[in-house]
Each structure stands twice: as C-alpha cells, then as structure tokens.
Design a protein around this motif. Structure first.
Motif, PDB file in Angstrom:
ATOM      1  N   ILE A   1     -26.894 -78.691 -49.129  1.00  0.00           N
ATOM      2  CA  ILE A   1     -26.383 -77.646 -48.242  1.00  0.00           C
ATOM      3  C   ILE A   1     -25.062 -78.120 -47.640  1.00  0.00           C
ATOM      4  CG2 ILE A   1     -26.815 -76.401 -46.095  1.00  0.00           C
ATOM      5  CD1 ILE A   1     -28.679 -75.398 -48.100  1.00  0.00           C
ATOM      6  N   ASN A   2     -23.998 -77.286 -47.794  1.00  0.00           N
ATOM      7  CA  ASN A   2     -22.665 -77.598 -47.229  1.00  0.00           C
ATOM      8  C   ASN A   2     -22.196 -79.006 -47.590  1.00  0.00           C
ATOM      9  OD1 ASN A   2     -22.505 -75.074 -46.042  1.00  0.00           O
ATOM     10  ND2 ASN A   2     -23.363 -75.770 -44.107  1.00  0.00           N
ATOM     11  N   PRO A   3     -22.009 -79.284 -48.915  1.00  0.00           N
ATOM     12  CA  PRO A   3     -21.702 -80.658 -49.324  1.00  0.00           C
ATOM     13  C   PRO A   3     -20.237 -81.034 -49.196  1.00  0.00           C
ATOM     14  CG  PRO A   3     -21.818 -79.270 -51.245  1.00  0.00           C
ATOM     15  CD  PRO A   3     -22.081 -78.373 -50.072  1.00  0.00           C
ATOM     16  N   VAL A   4     -19.359 -80.077 -48.888  1.00  0.00           N
ATOM     17  CA  VAL A   4     -17.923 -80.363 -48.936  1.00  0.00           C
ATOM     18  C   VAL A   4     -17.467 -81.023 -47.633  1.00  0.00           C
ATOM     19  CG1 VAL A   4     -15.655 -79.352 -49.244  1.00  0.00           C
ATOM     20  CG2 VAL A   4     -17.604 -78.395 -50.458  1.00  0.00           C
ATOM     21  N   GLU A   5     -17.644 -80.305 -46.513  1.00  0.00           N
ATOM     22  CA  GLU A   5     -17.239 -80.875 -45.223  1.00  0.00           C
ATOM     23  C   GLU A   5     -18.347 -80.763 -44.191  1.00  0.00           C
ATOM     24  OE1 GLU A   5     -12.446 -80.095 -44.934  1.00  0.00           O
ATOM     25  OE2 GLU A   5     -13.804 -78.515 -44.297  1.00  0.00           O
ATOM     26  N   GLY A   6     -19.475 -80.189 -44.590  1.00  0.00           N
ATOM     27  CA  GLY A   6     -20.524 -79.866 -43.625  1.00  0.00           C
ATOM     28  C   GLY A   6     -21.643 -80.872 -43.640  1.00  0.00           C
TER      29      GLY A   6
ATOM     30  N   TRP B   1     -41.223 -81.014 -38.552  1.00  0.00           N
ATOM     31  CA  TRP B   1     -40.690 -79.933 -39.372  1.00  0.00           C
ATOM     32  C   TRP B   1     -39.183 -80.055 -39.513  1.00  0.00           C
ATOM     33  CZ3 TRP B   1     -43.819 -75.946 -41.378  1.00  0.00           C
ATOM     34  CH2 TRP B   1     -43.118 -75.012 -42.137  1.00  0.00           C
TER      35      TRP B   1
ATOM     36  N   ARG C   1     -34.844 -81.530 -46.819  1.00  0.00           N
ATOM     37  CA  ARG C   1     -34.716 -80.473 -47.823  1.00  0.00           C
ATOM     38  C   ARG C   1     -33.269 -80.006 -47.912  1.00  0.00           C
ATOM     39  NH1 ARG C   1     -35.944 -74.822 -47.700  1.00  0.00           N
ATOM     40  NH2 ARG C   1     -36.311 -74.062 -49.828  1.00  0.00           N
ATOM     41  N   MET C   2     -32.590 -79.909 -46.759  1.00  0.00           N
ATOM     42  CA  MET C   2     -31.186 -79.479 -46.770  1.00  0.00           C
ATOM     43  C   MET C   2     -30.324 -80.484 -47.539  1.00  0.00           C
ATOM     44  SD  MET C   2     -30.875 -78.085 -42.874  1.00  0.00           S
ATOM     45  CE  MET C   2     -29.128 -77.841 -42.766  1.00  0.00           C
TER      46      MET C   2
ATOM     47  N   MET D   1     -26.753 -72.392 -45.968  1.00  0.00           N
ATOM     48  CA  MET D   1     -27.166 -71.988 -44.627  1.00  0.00           C
ATOM     49  C   MET D   1     -26.417 -72.813 -43.588  1.00  0.00           C
ATOM     50  SD  MET D   1     -30.785 -73.864 -44.030  1.00  0.00           S
ATOM     51  CE  MET D   1     -30.626 -73.987 -42.282  1.00  0.00           C
TER      52      MET D   1
ATOM     53  N   ASP E   1     -19.584 -74.194 -45.657  1.00  0.00           N
ATOM     54  CA  ASP E   1     -18.674 -74.572 -46.738  1.00  0.00           C
ATOM     55  C   ASP E   1     -18.589 -73.440 -47.750  1.00  0.00           C
ATOM     56  OD1 ASP E   1     -19.393 -78.133 -46.868  1.00  0.00           O
ATOM     57  OD2 ASP E   1     -17.968 -76.968 -45.707  1.00  0.00           O
TER      58      ASP E   1
ATOM     59  N   HIS F   1     -26.306 -75.342 -40.326  1.00  0.00           N
ATOM     60  CA  HIS F   1     -27.201 -76.293 -39.663  1.00  0.00           C
ATOM     61  C   HIS F   1     -27.349 -75.853 -38.211  1.00  0.00           C
ATOM     62  CE1 HIS F   1     -23.283 -78.342 -38.747  1.00  0.00           C
ATOM     63  NE2 HIS F   1     -23.841 -78.331 -37.553  1.00  0.00           N
TER      64      HIS F   1
ATOM     65  N   PRO G   1     -43.699 -76.867 -45.527  1.00  0.00           N
ATOM     66  CA  PRO G   1     -42.956 -77.755 -44.617  1.00  0.00           C
ATOM     67  C   PRO G   1     -41.518 -77.944 -45.078  1.00  0.00           C
ATOM     68  CG  PRO G   1     -45.085 -78.686 -45.117  1.00  0.00           C
ATOM     69  CD  PRO G   1     -44.949 -77.472 -45.991  1.00  0.00           C
ATOM     70  N   GLY G   2     -40.583 -77.787 -44.150  1.00  0.00           N
ATOM     71  CA  GLY G   2     -39.174 -77.973 -44.473  1.00  0.00           C
ATOM     72  C   GLY G   2     -38.452 -76.700 -44.846  1.00  0.00           C
ATOM     73  N   GLN G   3     -39.172 -75.612 -45.088  1.00  0.00           N
ATOM     74  CA  GLN G   3     -38.500 -74.362 -45.408  1.00  0.00           C
ATOM     75  C   GLN G   3     -37.851 -73.774 -44.156  1.00  0.00           C
ATOM     76  OE1 GLN G   3     -41.520 -72.031 -47.573  1.00  0.00           O
ATOM     77  NE2 GLN G   3     -40.128 -72.147 -49.327  1.00  0.00           N
ATOM     78  N   PHE G   4     -36.895 -72.881 -44.378  1.00  0.00           N
ATOM     79  CA  PHE G   4     -36.071 -72.389 -43.271  1.00  0.00           C
ATOM     80  C   PHE G   4     -36.659 -71.103 -42.727  1.00  0.00           C
ATOM     81  CE2 PHE G   4     -33.604 -75.645 -44.748  1.00  0.00           C
ATOM     82  CZ  PHE G   4     -33.002 -75.428 -45.968  1.00  0.00           C
ATOM     83  N   ARG G   5     -36.970 -71.123 -41.414  1.00  0.00           N
ATOM     84  CA  ARG G   5     -37.556 -69.951 -40.757  1.00  0.00           C
ATOM     85  C   ARG G   5     -36.600 -68.775 -40.806  1.00  0.00           C
ATOM     86  NH1 ARG G   5     -37.952 -67.901 -35.243  1.00  0.00           N
ATOM     87  NH2 ARG G   5     -36.124 -69.175 -34.770  1.00  0.00           N
TER      88      ARG G   5
ATOM     89  N   ALA H   1     -38.436 -82.710 -42.041  1.00  0.00           N
ATOM     90  CA  ALA H   1     -38.644 -82.222 -43.414  1.00  0.00           C
ATOM     91  C   ALA H   1     -37.550 -81.244 -43.799  1.00  0.00           C
ATOM     92  CB  ALA H   1     -40.016 -81.547 -43.512  1.00  0.00           C
ATOM     93  N   GLN H   2     -37.115 -80.418 -42.816  1.00  0.00           N
ATOM     94  CA  GLN H   2     -36.058 -79.434 -43.079  1.00  0.00           C
ATOM     95  C   GLN H   2     -34.752 -80.140 -43.385  1.00  0.00           C
ATOM     96  OE1 GLN H   2     -35.930 -75.622 -40.703  1.00  0.00           O
ATOM     97  NE2 GLN H   2     -34.046 -76.569 -39.989  1.00  0.00           N
TER      98      GLN H   2
ATOM     99  N   PRO I   1     -41.434 -71.475 -31.885  1.00  0.00           N
ATOM    100  CA  PRO I   1     -42.027 -71.507 -33.234  1.00  0.00           C
ATOM    101  C   PRO I   1     -42.297 -72.942 -33.674  1.00  0.00           C
ATOM    102  CG  PRO I   1     -39.995 -70.215 -33.207  1.00  0.00           C
ATOM    103  CD  PRO I   1     -40.100 -70.863 -31.872  1.00  0.00           C
ATOM    104  N   HIS I   2     -43.296 -73.100 -34.562  1.00  0.00           N
ATOM    105  CA  HIS I   2     -43.666 -74.458 -34.978  1.00  0.00           C
ATOM    106  C   HIS I   2     -42.573 -75.112 -35.824  1.00  0.00           C
ATOM    107  CE1 HIS I   2     -44.683 -73.390 -39.205  1.00  0.00           C
ATOM    108  NE2 HIS I   2     -44.876 -72.210 -38.676  1.00  0.00           N
ATOM    109  N   THR I   3     -41.613 -74.313 -36.280  1.00  0.00           N
ATOM    110  CA  THR I   3     -40.552 -74.882 -37.114  1.00  0.00           C
ATOM    111  C   THR I   3     -39.543 -75.678 -36.289  1.00  0.00           C
ATOM    112  OG1 THR I   3     -39.365 -72.798 -36.897  1.00  0.00           O
ATOM    113  CG2 THR I   3     -40.683 -73.108 -38.873  1.00  0.00           C
TER     114      THR I   3
ATOM    115  N   ARG J   1     -19.861 -73.692 -57.297  1.00  0.00           N
ATOM    116  CA  ARG J   1     -20.789 -74.799 -57.519  1.00  0.00           C
ATOM    117  C   ARG J   1     -22.209 -74.247 -57.498  1.00  0.00           C
ATOM    118  NH1 ARG J   1     -22.198 -75.718 -51.999  1.00  0.00           N
ATOM    119  NH2 ARG J   1     -20.594 -74.830 -50.657  1.00  0.00           N
TER     120      ARG J   1
ATOM    121  N   MET K   1     -31.002 -80.095 -51.235  1.00  0.00           N
ATOM    122  CA  MET K   1     -30.412 -78.874 -51.765  1.00  0.00           C
ATOM    123  C   MET K   1     -28.888 -78.907 -51.731  1.00  0.00           C
ATOM    124  SD  MET K   1     -32.865 -76.113 -49.914  1.00  0.00           S
ATOM    125  CE  MET K   1     -32.169 -74.612 -50.561  1.00  0.00           C
TER     126      MET K   1
ATOM    127  N   THR L   1     -43.158 -66.616 -41.022  1.00  0.00           N
ATOM    128  CA  THR L   1     -43.085 -67.963 -40.462  1.00  0.00           C
ATOM    129  C   THR L   1     -44.361 -68.753 -40.675  1.00  0.00           C
ATOM    130  OG1 THR L   1     -41.565 -67.114 -38.799  1.00  0.00           O
ATOM    131  CG2 THR L   1     -42.563 -69.251 -38.353  1.00  0.00           C
TER     132      THR L   1
END
Lengths: 230, 174
Positions: B155-160, B142, B149-150, A1, A11, A3, A130-134, B145-146, B135-137, A188, B153, A125
C-alpha cells in the motif's frame, strides 16, 4: 488506501493521478506563499508603532495588486487545463467494464467477450478477517489487467451514486439512465480502494469500491473462475 | 399628523443628532442623556488622528484665558508648568497615556481557557456516558495485523506507508 490520520493524497497508481499530485503541489505552494504574505502584512499592520496609517490612494500599488493576481491565476490555469485535456485524450481501451450503482452495493459487468457480471458488497465489520480494512473491503473485487487502458462506464440502477478510486484519480457520478465514461491505466499492480461519493441513502458509507490490478494471466484465470461460479 | 410633516420632523431631529424616540422616551418620564451634535467638530484622543479639530477645553476660566494670552508671545517666557497647563487645555490625554497597555488581554485569555476547559469536561463526559464502544478493528492486535497486511499489499509504496518499510531486512527503514 490511506493510512490512519493521513492528510495528503495516496500514492498515484495511474499517470493521470501523478499529474494531479504535481499540480496540487504547484497550486498549494502558491496558496502558501499568498497566505504567508497576507499573514505577515496583518501582523505588521497590527504591531506597528506608526500613527499615520491611512493613505487614501496610490496608483502604483493598485496596478501591482491587480496585475499580479491575474498573472498568478494564469499560472494556475495553464497546468490545470493541460491536465483536463490530458484526461480527455482519445484512448484505445483493452477492456470495457460497466460499474452499476445500487442501494447499497456496486455491480460490475465484463461483457466484451463473455457475459460476466457480479455484485460487490461491503464485508460487514463483524465478518472481517484479522487485518482487513473496516468499511473498505468488498466480497468481490473489480479485477483488471495492470498497465492496460481500461474504460469504465458508470451508471446507477436506482438513485445517484458516485464511483471513486482516489489512488487512480477517478471520480465519476453514477446517474440512473445515463452512461458516464471514464478511463484509467494502472502503472503498477495492487489493490486500490474507494468509497461511494454521492449520498444515496442509509448505507451510503457502506458500499466501497475495490479495484485489483493484476498481470494479464492472473486476470484471465480470475475471469474464467468467476464465469464458472456464476 | 400627515406623513410628510412627520418625515420633516424626523429629518430635522436626525440632523441634530437626536433620535426621534428620545422625545417619546421623555414623554414617558424616562431620563435622557445629552445627545452629541454630530454635525459639529468633536474632540477625541486617537493615536492615528493625533490633532483633533477642536481643543479639549473650550470654556476657559479667567486664569486660563490670561495663560492663552501669554501663549501668543514668545514661548521662551513660559515656565514648564505653564506649558503643561497649555497642553492639557488643548489635549485630554498624552500619547503615553493613550498607548498605556490595559490588562484586558488577561481577562480574554482567562475566559478562553475557562471555556476550553468546560468544553473538555463536556467531551470527557460524552466519551464516558454517550458514545458507543469503539469498533474492534481499532484494538492493538488488529492494527498490527492491518499494518502487516498493508505492507504485504504494498500500500502506497512510492512515498507513503510501504516506502518506509525495508523489504530486504524485514523491518522499518532507519
């Protein structure tokens, strides 16, 4: 996703997307060069103290600014066509998945060996952990074995949709009554998000796609579990 | 009037640089200003066409005519004022006068800033009275925590995103 407030591409998670990233860098550099040159010329024209500004013809510069753009276009076209043909190469998929678009969710069918099918709805939503992506999370992900060529047949059951996963460099329209084929390999493991990319009604923005690439054993465990559930 | 003769009149009037409706306006008692005859050479002050086709002053008084006669002789005999007078007969503005900066940019910039300010006012009013709550997110906890989590997971480990996280030391890379 992506940021928050991200401007550039995500990537690459597949070799084709890597090629597209490099092509974009190449083409954008050309665009920046041309724009800088034009901006410089505009500023020079506006701020000159010279009063005799109107030359009525000149053969040499006319030739230059006709030939040079043609050359630049060829320099852009050659890598572009290379990638186009790369995407069309014959591949030997290990797995074929059908992604069917509905209003307003996707359904995936893994029918190579068993009869596995399930729906993938967006998690609303208010129901997110908590932490999940909307607007991106789905209740069931499309799980695939990593580093294996996968064929996806995209279609729709009602109106036009489009199955898109930017990190894999994929976007394929889902047309009712038509099978569109696309293929990918994930370089990957990971989770890759996408959103429906063809306007399809009230909840067009609320039917995301989630692809999860895992090692083969995990994929086999998952598919056994999913078969038991259904 | 037949259509052809009307067209001829219109054509003749147009060549003289006079719009056809001028005569209509005059007939209704409106004032009309003098029309320029576009087929004759015109005088204008422009930096990039510095020598107009005609001199600025066409009709000369007796004094000016005698000065013009004097100009035909050697220019060493002309005084400073006479040279300037001859220049002013031929040209309306000097280059310095043409290039003199106006203060127009201040009006433009001021107007732009005023309208940007008004727009800002409208945007603020919309945020207070029109838009629904976010939104509450988007709350801080939040988002934290997001982000965690990223990173988990990859997320975008190469250059991001995740490439800026040091997984050994469990902190952002310095």
């Amino acid at each position: 996703m992506a940021h928050p407030s991200q401007l550039g591409f995500q990537d690459a998670a597949s070799p084709v997307m890597e090629e597209l990233l490099h092509f974009h860098d190449h083409t954008l550099m050309i665009v920046f060069l041309i724009s800088t040159l034009v901006l410089y010329i505009i500023v020079a024209m506006v701020s000159t103290k010279l009063t005799n500004k109107y030359v009525l013809d000149s053969q040499e510069i006319e030739i230059v600014w006709t030939v040079l753009p043609a050359v630049i276009l060829i320099l852009i076209a050659l890598p572009s066509l290379r990638i186009l043909y790369l995407m069309d190469e014959i591949n030997d998929p290990h797995l074929t998945i059908k992604a069917m678009g509905h209003q307003w969710y996707w359904s995936y069918e893994y029918t190579d060996y068993e009869d596995l099918g399930f729906d993938s709805y967006m998690i609303p939503t208010q129901d997110l952990a908590p932490g999940q992506f909307r607007l991106l999370e789905a209740d069931h992900r499309m799980v695939v074995p990593m580093e294996s060529p996968i064929r996806v047949l995209v279609s729709a059951e009602d109106v036009l949709h489009s199955w898109a996963v930017p990190a894999l460099g994929i976007k394929m329209d889902a047309v009712p009554g038509r099978l569109n084929q696309t293929a990918f390999i994930t370089s990957r493991p990971g989770v890759y998000y996408g959103q429906c990319s063809e306007i399809c009604g009230a909840n067009h923005s609320f039917m995301p796609i989630v692809v999860e690439a895992v090692p083969l054993e995990h994929f086999e465990n998952w598919s056994s579990l999913m078969l038991e559930e259904s | 009037m037949s259509p052809f003769s009307a067209l001829r009149v219109a054509g003749l009037l147009a060549r003289r640089g006079v719009a056809v409706n001028i005569s209509v306006r005059a007939a209704h008692g409106h004032e009309i200003s003098k029309q320029e005859d576009m087929s004759l050479p015109m005088y204008w002050d422009r930096k990039d066409t510095p020598l107009p086709d005609i001199p600025f002053q066409k009709a000369l008084t007796a004094d000016q005519q005698s000065l013009k006669q004097k100009e035909l002789g050697s220019w060493k005999n002309l005084s400073e004022e006479e040279k300037i007078a001859l220049y002013r007969l031929a040209f309306n503005q000097t280059f310095a006068e043409m290039k003199k900066p106006t203060q127009e940019w201040k009006t433009v910039v001021g107007g732009v800033l005023i309208f940007i300010g008004l727009t800002g006012l409208v945007v603020w009013w919309q945020r207070v009275f029109v838009l629904p709550p976010q939104p509450h997110t988007l709350k801080e906890d939040w988002l934290a925590a997001q982000a965690k989590r990223m990173i988990d997971m990859r997320i975008n480990p190469v250059e991001g995103f995740s490439s800026s996280w040091d997984y050994e030391k469990n902190q952002w890379k310095k």
